[in-house]
Design an enzyme around this catalytic site. Sequence first.
Site, PDB file in Angstrom:
ATOM      1  N   GLU A  98      -7.469 -12.279  -0.370  1.00  0.00           N
ATOM      2  CA  GLU A  98      -8.908 -12.343  -0.663  1.00  0.00           C
ATOM      3  C   GLU A  98      -9.157 -13.049  -1.991  1.00  0.00           C
ATOM      4  O   GLU A  98      -8.590 -12.677  -3.031  1.00  0.00           O
ATOM      5  CB  GLU A  98      -9.499 -10.925  -0.688  1.00  0.00           C
ATOM      6  CG  GLU A  98     -10.994 -10.930  -1.004  1.00  0.00           C
ATOM      7  CD  GLU A  98     -11.724  -9.659  -0.607  1.00  0.00           C
ATOM      8  OE1 GLU A  98     -11.126  -8.751  -0.012  1.00  0.00           O
ATOM      9  OE2 GLU A  98     -12.942  -9.588  -0.903  1.00  0.00           O
TER      10      GLU A  98
ATOM     11  N   LYS B 282      -4.935  -0.962   7.243  1.00  0.00           N
ATOM     12  CA  LYS B 282      -4.821  -1.966   6.170  1.00  0.00           C
ATOM     13  C   LYS B 282      -4.938  -1.232   4.847  1.00  0.00           C
ATOM     14  O   LYS B 282      -5.770  -0.327   4.726  1.00  0.00           O
ATOM     15  CB  LYS B 282      -5.932  -3.022   6.293  1.00  0.00           C
ATOM     16  CG  LYS B 282      -5.985  -3.995   5.111  1.00  0.00           C
ATOM     17  CD  LYS B 282      -6.856  -5.200   5.389  1.00  0.00           C
ATOM     18  CE  LYS B 282      -8.324  -5.000   5.172  1.00  0.00           C
ATOM     19  NZ  LYS B 282      -8.719  -4.555   3.820  1.00  0.00           N
TER      20      LYS B 282
ATOM     21  N   GLU C   9      -4.823  -1.820   0.396  1.00  0.00           N
ATOM     22  CA  GLU C   9      -4.873  -2.802  -0.684  1.00  0.00           C
ATOM     23  C   GLU C   9      -3.720  -2.615  -1.664  1.00  0.00           C
ATOM     24  O   GLU C   9      -3.331  -1.486  -1.964  1.00  0.00           O
ATOM     25  CB  GLU C   9      -6.210  -2.669  -1.437  1.00  0.00           C
ATOM     26  CG  GLU C   9      -7.403  -3.010  -0.571  1.00  0.00           C
ATOM     27  CD  GLU C   9      -8.723  -2.967  -1.333  1.00  0.00           C
ATOM     28  OE1 GLU C   9      -8.733  -2.774  -2.566  1.00  0.00           O
ATOM     29  OE2 GLU C   9      -9.769  -3.134  -0.672  1.00  0.00           O
TER      30      GLU C   9
ATOM     31  N   ASP D 196      -9.277   0.336   7.587  1.00  0.00           N
ATOM     32  CA  ASP D 196      -8.930   0.346   6.169  1.00  0.00           C
ATOM     33  C   ASP D 196      -8.605   1.752   5.700  1.00  0.00           C
ATOM     34  O   ASP D 196      -9.309   2.713   6.048  1.00  0.00           O
ATOM     35  CB  ASP D 196     -10.133  -0.137   5.339  1.00  0.00           C
ATOM     36  CG  ASP D 196      -9.946  -1.550   4.820  1.00  0.00           C
ATOM     37  OD1 ASP D 196      -8.803  -2.020   4.731  1.00  0.00           O
ATOM     38  OD2 ASP D 196     -10.973  -2.185   4.508  1.00  0.00           O
TER      39      ASP D 196
HETATM   40  O1  KIV Z   1     -13.414  -4.032   3.832  1.00  0.00           O
HETATM   41  C1  KIV Z   1     -13.410  -5.180   4.312  1.00  0.00           C
HETATM   42  O2  KIV Z   1     -14.360  -5.605   4.981  1.00  0.00           O
HETATM   43  C2  KIV Z   1     -12.257  -6.013   4.049  1.00  0.00           C
HETATM   44  C3  KIV Z   1     -12.321  -7.456   4.420  1.00  0.00           C
HETATM   45  C4  KIV Z   1     -13.303  -8.157   3.574  1.00  0.00           C
HETATM   46  C5  KIV Z   1     -10.999  -8.101   4.371  1.00  0.00           C
HETATM   47  O3  KIV Z   1     -11.281  -5.544   3.538  1.00  0.00           O
END
Ligand code: KIV
Length: 255
Positions: free
Chosen positions: A179, A110, A112, A81
């Site tokens: 989500e 990833k 957002e 992330d």
């Molecule tokens: O940070 C995380 O664990 C997530 C998932 C819940 C998709 O982004």
Amino acid sequence: MQITDFYNYKKPGKKISMITAYDYTLARLAGESAVDCVLVGDSLAMVMHGRPSTLRASVDVMSLHTAAVARAVRNKLVIADMPFLSFRKGKDRAMEAVEKLVKAGAQAVKLEGLDGHKDAIEHIIKSDIPVMGHIGLTPQSIHKFGGYKAQGKDPKSAARLLKQAKGLERLGCFAIVLECVPPDLAGKITKSVKVPTIGIGAGPCTDGQVLVMHDMLGLYGGAPSFVKRYLDGRGLVVKALNSFNREVKSAKFPA
Ligand code: KIV
């Protein structure tokens, strides 16, 4: 499963399983399991560091955990992330964050949302770093949402999410996390884009599912209600600790 396999999962009867991992020990178990890919989620700020939200995750902390996970998981895609605001301070700062995460072992990142940072997403993808999108209840936006509330419940917000999904697809994201959106909207988005969708609290009509490992193992208290608990981790661990304590106090251990 490698990045190039993702499009093959956009088929009826095929589903992607993704699980979070933050540390070497649990990541090794994820690596030994049959789950398809591993996400070093910024949820680690809450689960590993006891923070009240994901907003406290930093690039350095994400990189440290990504490195531990990447050392353990050799046979699966590791996605990291991009933490709060790390992709909102211009392309150069975003690329510095991406560089740290990839050098730590992430094969994809990833991030957002979409609005206001399309250029960063585009630049990351054009730099040959695969990007997974994430829309719906994006936890980095909780202050805007006024808490952890499902998104896309009214027609205007549903239309906005559909537009965002198409926008992420257009930019070249290889998958999109949905989500906490209503299941029918998740199904509609899934049918509207060619890239696989991965749901969390979004019902069964997505191309895959992701869960936080500590939630599904019952290790982290206060998991959201949509989480299926596959193990009573807290109960088992506390029971084992109590057995150890009893045996120490009664001089039964060591024998
Ligand atoms: O940070 C995380 O664990 C997530 C998932 C819940 C998709 O982004």
